[in-house]
Design a protein around this motif. Structure first.
Motif: not given
Ligand code: SF4
Lengths: 321, 226
Positions: A173, A181-182, A237-240, A244-246, B187-190, B192-193, B195-197, B199-200, B203
């Motif tokens: 992970l 990411k990115r 299942s990370i969500g990525m 790196g988009f959702v 920033s789109l990347f920021e 999106q990140a 949103l991902v974070n 979940n971590l 996880l």
């Protein structure tokens, strides 16, 4: 007797195939992931990639302009005969690399690490890498080229037996989250995991697991196969997703290769084969006829042998006492 | 042109890109370009900004779109150029050059891989009125290669090599790109990140850390690894 020119010709052709045509197993898996991707942006990326591969094949241009670091994996049958000796073989592969770099064209990525000297042909000190392996009882030669890209997505860690599967999962992970990411790793990737060996073996096994096994292939050890599937699911299942988009498109497949290691350790390496999972293989038979494909079939039972003696046919057993 | 998923705004912009067009760009928009663009990365930045060499052409008059890219291109014996694919390289490494580069080149659009930090956008891009477009994938070399109509000129090929030279391309329907930063500094990347974070934590829940840590897992260099 196979001539050096035949080797060079075949090597040039697999270089072009690898650079231009995405292997079908990987394309199918990305198509499946695109169909099931709920993240809009990630889905857009996957659909664009599918279109890109069509364009590459239609126009005969490299799918990605970062044409990676071209390298070779050679498998020699015990009874294979070729003119020019081993150094002649290596010369043919180096020459093919230089020619293909100009003809396709590939990007001349290879430079001296300190002086940044660029011969503009992807040939230099220790480049391209050529790894050798052998196959009992046959008389053919197989050459696989891999153009692996990516400055990102590879890592190594010394774990210990007590860290167990948890340790493996965490490092898996860590690497995917960090490089996902990115989209630095250009996922969804075929993830190769090397377990065991010494540090260099561990890295080599993980890289070969990523680059030389097709999507859907499972390790012959059923428990390792189950772990491959578990890790793939965990990654997704990370969500990525892509870039790196959702989303959930991270791991196209996970392949694990193991090597006997120091009794105190459980070293692990991670490798991600990117959206340009470029590999192509040729078999050259004793009569110099050729057969092209995208499955390297590198990990034969002989490659994974664990005893001193080797007999063919090999008794298929998981444990050998 | 790629068939964008429903809900994506797609625009086609002329280069040089106008300030109005830039002001209208929202993050997540899909962009295609027509006109003249150029490649420039650390080799070019070092020569111009590091060593103080003059620009080899009147860039502000030619284009305001800088692509962080090395093409897969070869020079034929008769001097013509053969361009196979073009793909971006990761831009974050070039942040230190950007403020000066915007000033010298007049660039308003940077295209590359992976974007830069939101802080870089606010500190470096906003003052220059510039936005960042990210390539897609990232491996759309063939699609982008198709968008290149002609190599207009190439500079410093001998000095910097194929990969680092300054290539000037005429492009048509060149894309797709995704707008990562807008003129508000989003920033789109920021986004999106973030949103991902979220979940971590879940996880990692229940996964014991390994017995031996690694440098980098802590910022305190006095910490022991065990
Ligand atoms: S990681 Fe792969 S897809 Fe991404 S730029 Fe490199 S070669 Fe291309």
């Amino acid at each position: 007797m196979i001539a050096p020119d035949d080797i060079e010709e075949a090597a040039c052709r697999i270089m072009a195939n690898a650079a231009i045509d995405i292997p079908a197993d990987y394309r199918r898996s990305i198509q499946r992931m695109a169909d099931g991707e709920s993240g809009d942006l990630s889905c857009f990326v996957l659909r664009t990639m599918l279109e890109n591969w069509e364009t590459a094949t239609a126009d005969r241009r490299p799918m990605c302009a970062d044409t990676g670091l071209p390298r070779f994996y050679v498998k020699l049958g015990d009874h294979a005969r070729f003119a020019g000796g081993f150094t002649g073989f290596e010369r043919a592969l180096r020459s093919a690399t230089a020619r293909a770099t100009h003809d396709i064209p590939l990007r001349p990525n290879r430079v001296h690490p300190l002086w940044r000297t660029d011969h503009n042909n992807n040939v230099g000190i220790n480049a391209p890498e050529i790894e050798w392996s052998f196959e009992p009882d046959v008389d053919w030669i197989e050459i696989t080229t891999v153009h692996k890209g990516g400055l990102f997505g590879t890592d190594y860690r010394m774990l210990f037996p007590g860290d167990g599967i948890d340790g493996i999962k965490r490092f898996f992970l860590d690497t995917l989250v960090a490089f996902g990411k990115r989209g630095l790793a250009c996922q969804p990737a075929i993830v190769g995991v090397g377990l065991g060996g010494s540090k260099d073996t561990c890295m080599v096994l993980g890289k070969q697991a990523a680059c030389l096994r097709v999507v859907g292939d499972r390790n012959p050890d059923p428990e390792i196969a189950a772990l491959e599937e578990e890790l793939q699911e965990l990654g997704n299942s990370i969500g990525m997703g892509a870039m790196g988009f959702v989303g959930k498109s991270m791991v196209a497949d996970c392949h694990i290769e193991v090597g006997y290691t120091h009794t105190g350790g459980m070293p692990m390496s991670m490798h991600t084969f990117c959206l340009s999972s470029r590999r192509a293989t040729v078999r050259i038979r004793a009569d110099s006829s050729t057969e092209y494909r995208t499955d390297p079939k590198w990990f034969t039972p002989y490659m994974r042998r664990e005893t001193v003696e080797w007999q063919t046919p090999h008794p298929v057993s998981r444990q050998s006492g | 042109m790629a068939d964008p998923a429903p809900g994506f705004k797609t625009v086609r912009l002329k280069v040089p890109v106008s300030g109005e067009d830039l002001a209208d760009l929202a993050i997540g928009t899909i962009v295609y370009l027509d006109g003249v663009i150029y490649t420039g990365r650390e080799g070019v930045y070092q020569r111009v900004l590091g060593e103080g060499n003059p620009l080899p052409l009147d860039l502000p008059a030619v284009s305001n779109v800088n692509f962080h890219c090395s093409p897969a291109a070869a020079v034929e014996p008769d001097g013509r150029y053969k361009v196979g694919g073009v793909t971006a390289t990761a831009s974050f490494r070039f942040a230190k050059w950007m403020a000066d580069w915007f000033r010298v080149s007049g660039a308003r659009v940077i295209i590359g891989k992976g974007g830069m930090t939101g802080q870089d956008y606010r500190d470096l891009f906003l003052p220059a009125g510039a936005v960042y477009l990210t390539t897609v994938g990232y491996g759309t070399g063939a699609l982008l290669g198709r968008g290149i109509r002609r190599v207009r000129e190439v500079h410093w090929l001998g000095e910097l090599g194929n990969a680092q030279a300054l290539w000037v391309f005429e492009v048509e329907n060149f894309g797709p790109f995704i707008v990562d930063s807008d003129l508000q500094g989003n920033s789109l990347f920021e986004q999106q990140a973030e949103l991902v974070n979220r979940n971590l934590e879940e996880l990692y829940a229940g996964l014991r850390p390994p017995a031996l840590s690694r440098y980098g897992e802590t910022d305190d260099r006095k910490d022991e690894l065990i």
